[in-house]
Enzyme design. Structure first.
Site, PDB file in Angstrom:
ATOM      1  N   GLN A  98      16.867  59.813 -31.356  1.00 33.53           N
ATOM      2  CA  GLN A  98      15.612  59.784 -32.110  1.00 33.53           C
ATOM      3  C   GLN A  98      15.471  58.386 -32.692  1.00 33.53           C
ATOM      4  O   GLN A  98      16.393  57.574 -32.565  1.00 33.53           O
ATOM      5  CB  GLN A  98      15.622  60.857 -33.219  1.00 33.53           C
ATOM      6  CG  GLN A  98      14.813  62.091 -32.894  1.00 33.53           C
ATOM      7  CD  GLN A  98      14.569  62.976 -34.107  1.00 33.53           C
ATOM      8  OE1 GLN A  98      15.264  62.918 -35.118  1.00 33.53           O
ATOM      9  NE2 GLN A  98      13.572  63.846 -34.004  1.00 33.53           N
ATOM     10  N   ASP A 105      14.843  62.298 -39.644  1.00 34.11           N
ATOM     11  CA  ASP A 105      14.578  63.004 -40.900  1.00 34.11           C
ATOM     12  C   ASP A 105      15.547  62.549 -41.987  1.00 34.11           C
ATOM     13  O   ASP A 105      15.181  62.455 -43.168  1.00 34.11           O
ATOM     14  CB  ASP A 105      14.758  64.515 -40.719  1.00 34.11           C
ATOM     15  CG  ASP A 105      13.748  65.140 -39.785  1.00 34.11           C
ATOM     16  OD1 ASP A 105      13.013  66.029 -40.222  1.00 34.11           O
ATOM     17  OD2 ASP A 105      13.697  64.747 -38.610  1.00 34.11           O
ATOM     18  N   ARG A 117      19.469  63.030 -25.655  1.00 33.73           N
ATOM     19  CA  ARG A 117      18.451  62.140 -26.217  1.00 33.73           C
ATOM     20  C   ARG A 117      18.784  61.836 -27.678  1.00 33.73           C
ATOM     21  O   ARG A 117      19.535  62.563 -28.329  1.00 33.73           O
ATOM     22  CB  ARG A 117      17.056  62.750 -26.121  1.00 33.73           C
ATOM     23  CG  ARG A 117      16.811  63.990 -26.981  1.00 33.73           C
ATOM     24  CD  ARG A 117      15.371  64.473 -26.808  1.00 33.73           C
ATOM     25  NE  ARG A 117      14.989  65.490 -27.762  1.00 33.73           N
ATOM     26  CZ  ARG A 117      14.837  66.784 -27.482  1.00 33.73           C
ATOM     27  NH1 ARG A 117      15.050  67.228 -26.243  1.00 33.73           N
ATOM     28  NH2 ARG A 117      14.457  67.645 -28.420  1.00 33.73           N
ATOM     29  N   ASN A 160      19.416  63.513 -31.247  1.00 32.97           N
ATOM     30  CA  ASN A 160      18.162  63.989 -31.823  1.00 32.97           C
ATOM     31  C   ASN A 160      18.458  64.941 -32.993  1.00 32.97           C
ATOM     32  O   ASN A 160      17.882  64.848 -34.071  1.00 32.97           O
ATOM     33  CB  ASN A 160      17.374  64.697 -30.732  1.00 32.97           C
ATOM     34  CG  ASN A 160      16.008  65.189 -31.162  1.00 32.97           C
ATOM     35  OD1 ASN A 160      15.082  65.200 -30.368  1.00 32.97           O
ATOM     36  ND2 ASN A 160      15.836  65.631 -32.393  1.00 32.97           N
ATOM     37  N   GLU A 167       3.512  72.946 -30.862  1.00 38.74           N
ATOM     38  CA  GLU A 167       4.093  74.058 -30.121  1.00 38.74           C
ATOM     39  C   GLU A 167       4.830  75.062 -30.999  1.00 38.74           C
ATOM     40  O   GLU A 167       5.444  75.994 -30.494  1.00 38.74           O
ATOM     41  CB  GLU A 167       5.030  73.534 -29.036  1.00 38.74           C
ATOM     42  CG  GLU A 167       6.201  72.722 -29.540  1.00 38.74           C
ATOM     43  CD  GLU A 167       7.044  72.132 -28.403  1.00 38.74           C
ATOM     44  OE1 GLU A 167       6.529  71.984 -27.280  1.00 38.74           O
ATOM     45  OE2 GLU A 167       8.221  71.835 -28.645  1.00 38.74           O
ATOM     46  N   ARG A 197      12.748  76.728 -39.366  1.00 39.02           N
ATOM     47  CA  ARG A 197      13.390  76.885 -38.053  1.00 39.02           C
ATOM     48  C   ARG A 197      14.352  75.748 -37.723  1.00 39.02           C
ATOM     49  O   ARG A 197      15.134  75.843 -36.777  1.00 39.02           O
ATOM     50  CB  ARG A 197      12.311  77.002 -36.958  1.00 39.02           C
ATOM     51  CG  ARG A 197      11.662  75.682 -36.585  1.00 39.02           C
ATOM     52  CD  ARG A 197      10.386  75.854 -35.810  1.00 39.02           C
ATOM     53  NE  ARG A 197      10.601  76.244 -34.425  1.00 39.02           N
ATOM     54  CZ  ARG A 197      10.677  75.416 -33.405  1.00 39.02           C
ATOM     55  NH1 ARG A 197      10.616  74.099 -33.609  1.00 39.02           N
ATOM     56  NH2 ARG A 197      10.813  75.874 -32.176  1.00 39.02           N
ATOM     57  N   GLU A 205       6.057  70.452 -43.816  1.00 38.54           N
ATOM     58  CA  GLU A 205       6.500  69.448 -42.854  1.00 38.54           C
ATOM     59  C   GLU A 205       5.444  68.366 -42.643  1.00 38.54           C
ATOM     60  O   GLU A 205       5.762  67.193 -42.453  1.00 38.54           O
ATOM     61  CB  GLU A 205       6.797  70.164 -41.536  1.00 38.54           C
ATOM     62  CG  GLU A 205       7.176  69.275 -40.387  1.00 38.54           C
ATOM     63  CD  GLU A 205       7.147  70.011 -39.058  1.00 38.54           C
ATOM     64  OE1 GLU A 205       7.902  69.618 -38.169  1.00 38.54           O
ATOM     65  OE2 GLU A 205       6.367  70.977 -38.924  1.00 38.54           O
ATOM     66  N   ASP A 238       6.400  64.216 -31.079  1.00 35.48           N
ATOM     67  CA  ASP A 238       6.232  65.232 -30.024  1.00 35.48           C
ATOM     68  C   ASP A 238       5.249  66.295 -30.511  1.00 35.48           C
ATOM     69  O   ASP A 238       5.657  67.186 -31.259  1.00 35.48           O
ATOM     70  CB  ASP A 238       7.576  65.845 -29.625  1.00 35.48           C
ATOM     71  CG  ASP A 238       8.454  66.207 -30.832  1.00 35.48           C
ATOM     72  OD1 ASP A 238       8.218  65.725 -31.947  1.00 35.48           O
ATOM     73  OD2 ASP A 238       9.390  66.993 -30.629  1.00 35.48           O
ATOM     74  N   ARG A 283      13.288  71.221 -21.899  1.00 38.45           N
ATOM     75  CA  ARG A 283      14.098  71.112 -23.110  1.00 38.45           C
ATOM     76  C   ARG A 283      14.576  72.521 -23.496  1.00 38.45           C
ATOM     77  O   ARG A 283      13.750  73.417 -23.650  1.00 38.45           O
ATOM     78  CB  ARG A 283      13.269  70.530 -24.245  1.00 38.45           C
ATOM     79  CG  ARG A 283      12.820  69.085 -24.058  1.00 38.45           C
ATOM     80  CD  ARG A 283      11.730  68.713 -25.058  1.00 38.45           C
ATOM     81  NE  ARG A 283      10.528  69.521 -24.842  1.00 38.45           N
ATOM     82  CZ  ARG A 283       9.694  69.920 -25.813  1.00 38.45           C
ATOM     83  NH1 ARG A 283       9.935  69.587 -27.076  1.00 38.45           N
ATOM     84  NH2 ARG A 283       8.627  70.637 -25.527  1.00 38.45           N
ATOM     85  N   GLU A 322      15.404  74.027 -26.200  1.00 37.11           N
ATOM     86  CA  GLU A 322      14.795  74.627 -27.395  1.00 37.11           C
ATOM     87  C   GLU A 322      13.332  74.992 -27.176  1.00 37.11           C
ATOM     88  O   GLU A 322      12.742  75.722 -27.986  1.00 37.11           O
ATOM     89  CB  GLU A 322      14.945  73.692 -28.597  1.00 37.11           C
ATOM     90  CG  GLU A 322      13.999  72.505 -28.644  1.00 37.11           C
ATOM     91  CD  GLU A 322      14.392  71.339 -27.749  1.00 37.11           C
ATOM     92  OE1 GLU A 322      13.776  70.257 -27.893  1.00 37.11           O
ATOM     93  OE2 GLU A 322      15.300  71.492 -26.909  1.00 37.11           O
TER      94      GLU A 322
END
Length: 592
Positions: free
Chosen positions: A246, A199, A244, A235, A560, A191, A545, A347, A311, A313
């Site tokens: 990261q 990352d 924002r 981010n 989430e 996704r 991940e 998060d 947010r 997303e």
């Protein structure tokens, strides 16, 4: 030169040498940094993002929760101008976003098909220019045939994750939330269809092993373009991430590439952007001046998103989280905290919550984080090194001095000699806009050991010995790697999940020390982590991940969204570990 003079000098430097279309320095409003507040700065997204959030909300009502991913809808692009689509959607949704009336499935399907495009079309596959099936000298210390075959499969995944922004995004960026980056990109996977900031560091570490230096430089230049446009690295490369950042690791990326290539032109090109990013993390909302128990003042950094709404997303999820709160002000506050926790990369986690069972008690902006300040310290050291490489001796001296000041602050505020760890510190209002480092959060998190990654903290061998013992007895060491925390909250940055970046920073920190005990522990952790990645890959055909560190070969869960595969930083860390430690022919490959 002192910290303040150094900061003033660098701000003057970047303001004279970096041209940017949209400086966000004016968003660093003066506010009482000791108080949680919903009235801080907000960098708005565009009208298209707001519209797609409305589609997202309607889709949840129509399709239901099962398998619903809110991010999908804000990643979609428009087939026509926004005004045309908005008019059609207004008729379709009848009473608007707040209506309890569901749009029939067939009607919403038809609308999406007619007016919106699949996010996958915004990026196209591209074979990296510097990819070869087996680079010369690739992991010569991996002697085991099974492990070598696995490493080559991981190496080949760079082709799967490589993309370039499609021409249609470059031609009509106003129809897309994807930002039009000019160089090829590496996406994390699944996704996550766009570049993500932190990352990218571990992707680059893997690309270094794969000898893919041009691809790595392209990633850095893309991130610099975001600084030029927005004043900081976002981010992720989406229009809804403009408020924002990261964890700041761009200087670390430049350092790693330079260490392999000696490319001074890269350093000259990137240094002004690094100075600008440093100012972002050391001014306004991100900078906090605190007094320690001795009454000494220190400047440290915190996470603070420029946002007080759901947010985009995750808007439907954030609205549900805030629904138990009664006032608009309370909801705006929790929205800012949610976004600030997302800026941290963690998060979400009990680390940021006053009550670990209640996400509405997030208080990220009232915490001085150990890891963020370690990253900013590393930025200071990196900039000093890189500036020296190209003869900018004044800048090098300035940042060397700044690093000494931050090290002193970290030792004063975060270090706990009795427990052998660094701990996040809560801070409170002391009046007259002054803050006080009120108390350490003495819960066990993997982040407590991240400063070991910074070379400054290796010089005291007695301290390193204490840290190693503390890590061994912390409860974080599990059969398949280092757990993120000891709290099983159901959030993804808590137990039993382990994440590649945390494994890598702690292991590399242990390796860099002079302690044989530390180096032996590092190798043991790396072997556990490689084995769980290998077993998971053999079982599922994918890299994950995150992983469940209690059970070798199991992917992680919680949070989430459903667990994702791909996966950029997991690939990079496995390759980096294999380069560091090799793999003897007789060492078992799978889980014990």
């Amino acid at each position: 030169m002192g910290y303040c003079q150094c900061t003033i000098s660098l701000v003057l430097f970047f303001s004279l040498t970096v041209s940017n279309e949209r400086s966000n320095m004016d968003t660093f409003e003066l506010l009482d940094s000791c108080k949680q507040t919903e009235t801080g700065p907000v960098v708005p997204t565009n009208k298209m993002v707001t519209f797609l959030e409305n589609v997202q909300s309607a889709a949840l009502k129509t399709y239901g929760n099962k398998g619903f991913d809110p991010k999908l809808y804000v990643d979609m692009s428009l087939k026509f101008d926004l005004s045309i689509i908005e008019e059609s959607f207004a008729k379709l949704s009848r009473m608007g976003e707040n209506s309890s009336i569901k749009i029939p499935v067939s009607e919403l399907d038809e609308f999406i098909e007619k007016y919106l495009d699949d996010p996958e079309k915004d990026l196209v596959y591209i074979k990296p220019v510097d990819f070869v099936d087996e680079p010369e000298g690739f992991l010569n210390n991996v002697k085991n045939d099974e492990m070598r075959a696995f490493a080559l499969e991981i190496h080949s995944l760079w082709k799967n994750l490589s993309r370039e922004v499609s021409g249609r995004v470059l031609e009509r960026p106003d129809l897309h939330t994807l930002l039009p980056l000019k160089n090829p990109v590496m996406i994390p996977g699944s996704r996550f269809r766009e570049v993500y900031y932190w990352d990218s560091y571990w992707v680059i570490r893997g690309l270094m092993v794969s000898k893919m230096y041009e691809t790595a430089k392209g990633i850095v230049y893309n991130l610099i373009s975001l600084i030029d446009q927005f004043g900081y690295v976002l981010n992720g490369a989406r229009a809804y991430y403009t408020n924002r950042s990261q964890p700041p690791l761009l200087s670390s990326m430049v350092y790693e590439i330079y260490s392999r290539t000696s490319d001074e032109e890269l350093v000259k090109t990137t240094l002004p952007a690094l100075l600008k990013e440093y100012a972002f993390w050391n001014s306004g909302i991100h900078r906090v001046t605190v007094e320690d128990t001795d009454g000494s003042s220190h400047n440290l950094s915190r996470y603070y998103a420029m946002w007080n709404k759901p947010r985009p997303e995750s808007a439907t999820i954030d609205k549900e989280t805030a629904s138990k709160l009664e006032t608009p002000e309370a909801k705006e506050l929790v929205y800012r905290e949610l976004a600030s926790a997302a800026e941290s990369g963690w998060d979400f986690s009990a680390r940021w919550m006053r009550n670990e069972s209640d996400l509405t008690t997030l208080a990220t902006t009232s915490i001085l984080p150990v890891d963020l300040n370690a990253f900013v310290l590393k930025m200071e050291l990196d900039i000093a090194f890189l500036a020296d490489v190209i003869g900018e001796t004044d800048i090098a001296a300035c940042f060397t001095e700044a690093s000494k000041t931050r090290k002193k602050a970290m030792n004063s505020v975060f270090w706990n000699p009795d427990m052998g760890q660094w701990f996040d510190s809560w801070f409170t209002d002391k009046g007259n806009s002054k803050c006080e480092a009120s108390h350490q959060n003495q819960e066990i998190f993997a982040s407590n050991f991240i400063p070991l990654w910074i070379k400054y903290f290796h010089r005291d061998e007695a301290k390193v010995t204490k840290i190693v013992e503390s890590l061994k007895t912390s409860g974080l060491l599990q059969p398949a790697g280092i757990a993120t925390s000891l709290k099983n909250t159901g959030e993804q940055w808590d137990f039993p999940n382990g994440w590649a970046p945390l494994q890598h920073m702690i292991v590399e920190g242990l390796v860099r020390s002079k302690s044989e005990e530390a180096r032996a522990l590092a190798k043991d952790i790396a072997i556990r982590w490689i084995r769980t990645n290998y077993a998971g890959y053999k079982k599922t055909g994918a890299m994950h991940e995150k992983y469940d560190v209690e059970k070798c070969g199991n992917s992680g869960g919680g949070g989430e969204y459903v667990p994702q595969t791909g996966f950029g930083w997991s690939n990079g860390v496995v390759l980096a570990f294999l380069e560091e430690f090799g793999w003897p022919e007789d060492l078992k490959v799978g889980c014990d």
